[in-house]
Structures are given as C-alpha cells and as structure tokens.
Design a protein around this motif. Structure first.
Motif, mmCIF file in Angstrom:
data_model
loop_
_atom_site.group_PDB
_atom_site.id
_atom_site.type_symbol
_atom_site.label_atom_id
_atom_site.label_comp_id
_atom_site.label_asym_id
_atom_site.label_seq_id
_atom_site.Cartn_x
_atom_site.Cartn_y
_atom_site.Cartn_z
ATOM 1 N N GLU A 172 43.983 34.348 50.873
ATOM 2 C CA GLU A 172 44.765 34.557 49.933
ATOM 3 C C GLU A 172 46.112 35.005 50.382
ATOM 4 O O GLU A 172 46.852 35.580 51.219
ATOM 5 C CB GLU A 172 44.813 35.543 49.314
ATOM 6 N N GLU A 173 47.217 33.592 50.283
ATOM 7 C CA GLU A 173 48.623 34.140 50.592
ATOM 8 C C GLU A 173 49.619 33.944 49.275
ATOM 9 O O GLU A 173 51.277 34.200 48.891
ATOM 10 C CB GLU A 173 48.948 32.542 50.905
ATOM 11 N N THR A 174 48.979 34.874 47.943
ATOM 12 C CA THR A 174 49.510 34.855 46.472
ATOM 13 C C THR A 174 50.796 36.281 46.817
ATOM 14 O O THR A 174 51.599 36.357 46.334
ATOM 15 C CB THR A 174 48.693 35.472 45.605
ATOM 16 N N GLY A 175 50.052 37.219 47.714
ATOM 17 C CA GLY A 175 51.268 38.609 47.823
ATOM 18 C C GLY A 175 51.329 39.402 46.477
ATOM 19 O O GLY A 175 51.841 40.419 46.697
ATOM 20 N N TRP A 176 49.720 39.082 45.686
ATOM 21 C CA TRP A 176 50.040 39.901 44.747
ATOM 22 C C TRP A 176 49.309 41.222 44.655
ATOM 23 O O TRP A 176 48.873 41.937 46.181
ATOM 24 C CB TRP A 176 48.665 39.242 43.746
ATOM 25 N N GLU A 177 49.449 42.444 43.867
ATOM 26 C CA GLU A 177 49.138 43.383 43.873
ATOM 27 C C GLU A 177 47.293 43.636 43.748
ATOM 28 O O GLU A 177 46.875 44.466 44.990
ATOM 29 C CB GLU A 177 49.639 43.921 42.655
ATOM 30 N N PHE A 178 46.895 42.602 43.564
ATOM 31 C CA PHE A 178 45.367 42.436 43.517
ATOM 32 C C PHE A 178 45.241 41.837 44.325
ATOM 33 O O PHE A 178 43.735 40.736 44.068
ATOM 34 C CB PHE A 178 45.252 42.601 41.795
ATOM 35 N N ASN A 206 47.430 36.628 31.695
ATOM 36 C CA ASN A 206 47.888 36.418 30.337
ATOM 37 C C ASN A 206 46.987 35.037 29.163
ATOM 38 O O ASN A 206 46.693 35.003 28.157
ATOM 39 C CB ASN A 206 49.934 36.451 29.835
ATOM 40 N N VAL A 207 46.427 34.404 30.536
ATOM 41 C CA VAL A 207 45.733 33.727 30.116
ATOM 42 C C VAL A 207 44.333 33.733 29.561
ATOM 43 O O VAL A 207 43.746 33.104 28.914
ATOM 44 C CB VAL A 207 45.666 32.451 31.341
ATOM 45 N N MET A 248 35.708 52.047 29.463
ATOM 46 C CA MET A 248 35.295 50.553 29.193
ATOM 47 C C MET A 248 37.105 49.693 29.548
ATOM 48 O O MET A 248 37.405 49.442 29.482
ATOM 49 C CB MET A 248 35.313 50.345 27.832
ATOM 50 N N LEU A 249 36.382 48.717 30.427
ATOM 51 C CA LEU A 249 37.555 47.875 30.982
ATOM 52 C C LEU A 249 37.577 46.741 30.258
ATOM 53 O O LEU A 249 36.935 46.134 29.871
ATOM 54 C CB LEU A 249 37.023 47.218 32.753
ATOM 55 N N THR A 250 38.967 46.493 30.231
ATOM 56 C CA THR A 250 39.360 45.500 29.235
ATOM 57 C C THR A 250 39.486 43.586 30.316
ATOM 58 O O THR A 250 38.573 44.234 31.444
ATOM 59 C CB THR A 250 40.787 44.629 29.612
ATOM 60 N N ALA A 251 39.016 43.032 29.851
ATOM 61 C CA ALA A 251 38.715 42.127 30.639
ATOM 62 C C ALA A 251 40.140 41.659 31.867
ATOM 63 O O ALA A 251 39.437 41.106 33.101
ATOM 64 C CB ALA A 251 39.129 40.322 29.733
ATOM 65 N N ILE A 252 40.679 41.625 31.693
ATOM 66 C CA ILE A 252 42.595 41.801 32.147
ATOM 67 C C ILE A 252 41.796 42.849 33.599
ATOM 68 O O ILE A 252 42.006 42.635 34.801
ATOM 69 C CB ILE A 252 43.683 41.973 31.992
ATOM 70 N N GLU A 253 41.745 44.144 33.396
ATOM 71 C CA GLU A 253 41.170 44.661 34.727
ATOM 72 C C GLU A 253 39.806 44.308 35.487
ATOM 73 O O GLU A 253 39.942 44.427 36.606
ATOM 74 C CB GLU A 253 40.816 46.554 33.866
ATOM 75 N N LEU A 254 39.505 44.382 34.910
ATOM 76 C CA LEU A 254 38.136 43.273 35.843
ATOM 77 C C LEU A 254 38.109 42.194 36.607
ATOM 78 O O LEU A 254 37.891 41.782 37.427
ATOM 79 C CB LEU A 254 36.931 43.140 34.291
ATOM 80 N N MET A 266 34.559 34.573 35.061
ATOM 81 C CA MET A 266 34.364 35.568 35.007
ATOM 82 C C MET A 266 34.632 36.394 33.763
ATOM 83 O O MET A 266 33.632 37.091 33.207
ATOM 84 C CB MET A 266 33.376 36.401 36.209
ATOM 85 N N SER A 267 35.814 36.602 34.625
ATOM 86 C CA SER A 267 36.476 37.726 32.972
ATOM 87 C C SER A 267 36.772 37.413 31.988
ATOM 88 O O SER A 267 36.547 38.179 30.941
ATOM 89 C CB SER A 267 37.841 38.346 33.866
ATOM 90 N N VAL A 268 36.755 36.099 31.878
ATOM 91 C CA VAL A 268 36.584 35.296 30.610
ATOM 92 C C VAL A 268 35.175 35.447 29.800
ATOM 93 O O VAL A 268 35.171 35.858 28.619
ATOM 94 C CB VAL A 268 37.030 33.994 30.401
#
Length: 366
Positions: free
Chosen positions: A73-79, A347-348, A1-7, A96-98
């Motif tokens: 996208e220009e964040t360079g984020w892992e995801f 973390n928000v 079951m996913l957490t909201a952050i994983e989603l 959506m995640s919230v």
C-alpha cells in the motif's frame, strides 16, 4: 456496535489473500454477532449470514468478496494496511463494509424480506464462488442474486452494467516447452527450449486471435515468461503464462484449442489453469435495475462487456442475477483498481448502503 465506516477501517488494516482471510472472517463474525444475526462459516474462511422473515418465501442473495491483493500500500492513510505487502487494492473492504451496513439497516429498521448475505473468500485468484456454491447446494431457496463492484472509473452516483455478458469468461493458460541442456560453448548439442518459446510467441503475436465482433469477442495474451537455470547453459525448459478472455465459455475453449495446436507446432504443450465463467446478467433484472437507477436520479451507464474476470459468474450460472459497477470517484483523478494508491473515500459507504437496501427491497417484491 461498529458503524460500516468503522468496520471498513478495521478490514482495510487487515488485508488477507485467498483462503487466508481468517482475521477478516473474525472481524466480520464479531460485528454480525453484535447484530444478533444468524450465520455460518463456509468455504473455509467465508461466511453466510441469514435474515429470514417469512419461511415460505424465497430469498435474495447478495455477495461481497473478502480477499485482498499482494500489493504494498502507498496511500499513507491513517488506516493503511498493517500486513506488509498486502492491500485491499480492489475495493473488497468497501464491498464487505457496504454489505454489513445493509444488514445493520435491515435489522435496525426491521425491513421485511428474506436475505442470504455471502461474504466470499478467494475471488481474486482461486474462484471462491464455486466453493461457496458447492457447499451451499440447495440449502437456501434463492430467487435472485446480486453484487456490486466499486470502481473509480465512474463517479459516485454513476452505475454501470449491461445486458447479457458483463464480464468475460477467463481462463488461465500455461505454455511449456522442453529442451536439452548443453554448455553454451557446445550449444549445437543442446535443444533450446527458450528458442521454441520465442518462436511460439512470435507466431502468436503475428497472428493474434483477438476478435471484437459481438457474439464472438475474445482476446488472449501472455504476461509472464521464464526458462533455463544458468546463463551459459542451453535452456532445457521454458514456460509462458497468460490468459484467454472471451464472451462465452465455448469461445474460450475453441481458442484454447487453437493456441494449443500452435504450441504443439513448436514442440510445446498448453495447459489450462483456473477458469471463471462469464458474468451474465439477467435481462429482466437489468431492466428493473435501470429503472431503479433512473428513478433515483442517478446515472445509468451501459458499459458493454468488459474483459475483466470475475467469479460471480458461478452465481449467474445458478441464479437469475445482476452485477454492476458502482462509481466511487469523488475527485477528478482516476487511480484505478489494483493500484497501490486505490482508496475510495469513506463517505461512499453510506451512499451505497442506502442504494443497496432499496435495491434488495425491489428484488424482494419483483
């Protein structure tokens, strides 16, 4: 079951634009099914999830938008986005995640109440809210409707909204001008559509309709212009695309009529495009929300009306509603919505989940 952050990570990697949110819909359905939640597909790529504890009582509706933007996208984020040229640059992955986190907490903690959770497609361009409501009709007895929109204009722990109109009524407009082609060497034989368009724009800019008086607030502008086909031929057409934003629908329609007359004066026409009604907050809910925010020792900000367009206005036309800005800035830098570097911190999400669960509970008992 996913957490909201994983989603959030999965959603952020799979951004899709209006009514093409098929992968987004599948990700959400997989997560909801693991929670054992009753749901149905709606408005092509949307989802309505239901929690009903007491059949005789009305529900609180909570909406989260699903679509992304055609931004690289220009964040360079892992995801970061895996869909080249598309990005969740308006925070809908957070929305959506919230909401998923809220559903998960209500289920796991057996929190009482009746809830209608709407994952809505096509907020950015087509007004997916209207399609959702057209299909829902009176299927669910809804007491109140609510929604949040994240922004880094405000810090985490700051919540901003206002009494009455929060987001303006928004209408897309297109001015079209016809001409007659002729080689540039014999331009006197042609009719220059670009010249007509420029004359129209000159008059428009010299006499703007903008008005900042409360009760009559409105502005209009054009952001795209093109015309003709070849550089050495008098243009036989020209087109200018823009938007009117006003405090009420009537104000927008009145000013459309003014600009339409101006276009006709220079041999053109003015056409209406998509229309979003204003987002109008219910005063009773506004006061309840303000008390809640201050009781939780967060910061309540009266931000006044914004000229932002938001199709949650369709919900506010049908139900007593409240929409608000949720601050997500955790650094000193403001990036801004629709920016290729917009990326609220993971973390928000738990912070907003807890906030929304208690807000929905208060709407249940009010």
């Amino acid at each position: 079951m996913l957490t909201a952050i994983e989603l959030r990570h999965k959603l952020h990697q799979s951004p899709e634009i209006a009514f093409n949110e098929y992968t987004t819909q599948k990700i959400l359905i997989d997560a909801l099914e693991k929670l054992g939640i009753k749901y149905e597909k709606i408005a092509k790529t949307g989802i309505v999830a239901i929690i009903e504890r007491e059949k005789t009582r009305p529900s609180v509706l909570y909406r989260a938008d699903m679509d992304a933007l055609p931004i690289k996208e220009e964040t360079g984020w892992e995801f970061a986005s895996k869909n080249e040229g598309y990005m969740h640059a308006c925070g809908h992955d957070i929305h959506m995640s919230v909401m998923y986190g809220v559903i998960k907490k209500i289920v796991e903690e057996n929190i009482p109440g009746n809830y209608v959770f709407v994952f809505q497609p096509a907020e950015e361009t087509i007004g997916g809210a209207k399609y959702i409501l057209d299909e829902m009709r009176e299927k669910y007895k809804v007491k109140y409707a609510t929604a949040l929109h994240v922004t880094d204009e405000y810090k985490l722990g700051e919540f901003a909204t206002t009494d009455g109109t929060l987001f303006a009524c928004a209408m897309e407009i297109t001015a079209k001008f016809k001409g007659l082609s002729s080689h540039i060497a014999q331009k006197e034989k042609g009719v220059d559509a670009i010249k007509k368009a420029v004359e129209f724009l000159t008059e428009f800019y010299n006499n703007p309709i903008d008005n900042s008086t409360p009760g009559s607030r409105v502005l209009a502008g054009f952001g795209k212009m093109f015309g003709g086909n070849v550089r050495n031929v008098v243009a036989d057409f020209a087109q200018i695309e823009g938007s009117i934003r006003g405090e009420t629908l009537d104000i927008v329609l009145d000013n459309f009529a003014k600009i339409h007359k101006l276009a006709e004066l220079f041999g053109g026409t003015l056409e209406k495009g998509s229309l979003y009604p204003p987002v109008v907050n219910n005063r009773e809910l506004l006061n309840l929300f303000k008390d809640y925010v201050e009781e939780k020792r967060f910061s309540f900000i009266d931000c006044g009306m914004k000229y932002t367009g938001e199709d949650f206005g369709f919900f506010t036309m049908k139900y007593p509603s409240l929409m608000f800005w949720a601050g997500v800035r955790t650094t000193d830098e403001i990036i801004g919505l629709h920016n290729p570097r917009f990326l609220p911190d993971d973390n928000v999400i738990p912070h907003l989940v807890d906030f929304m669960v208690e807000w929905l509970i208060r709407l249940q008992v009010n």
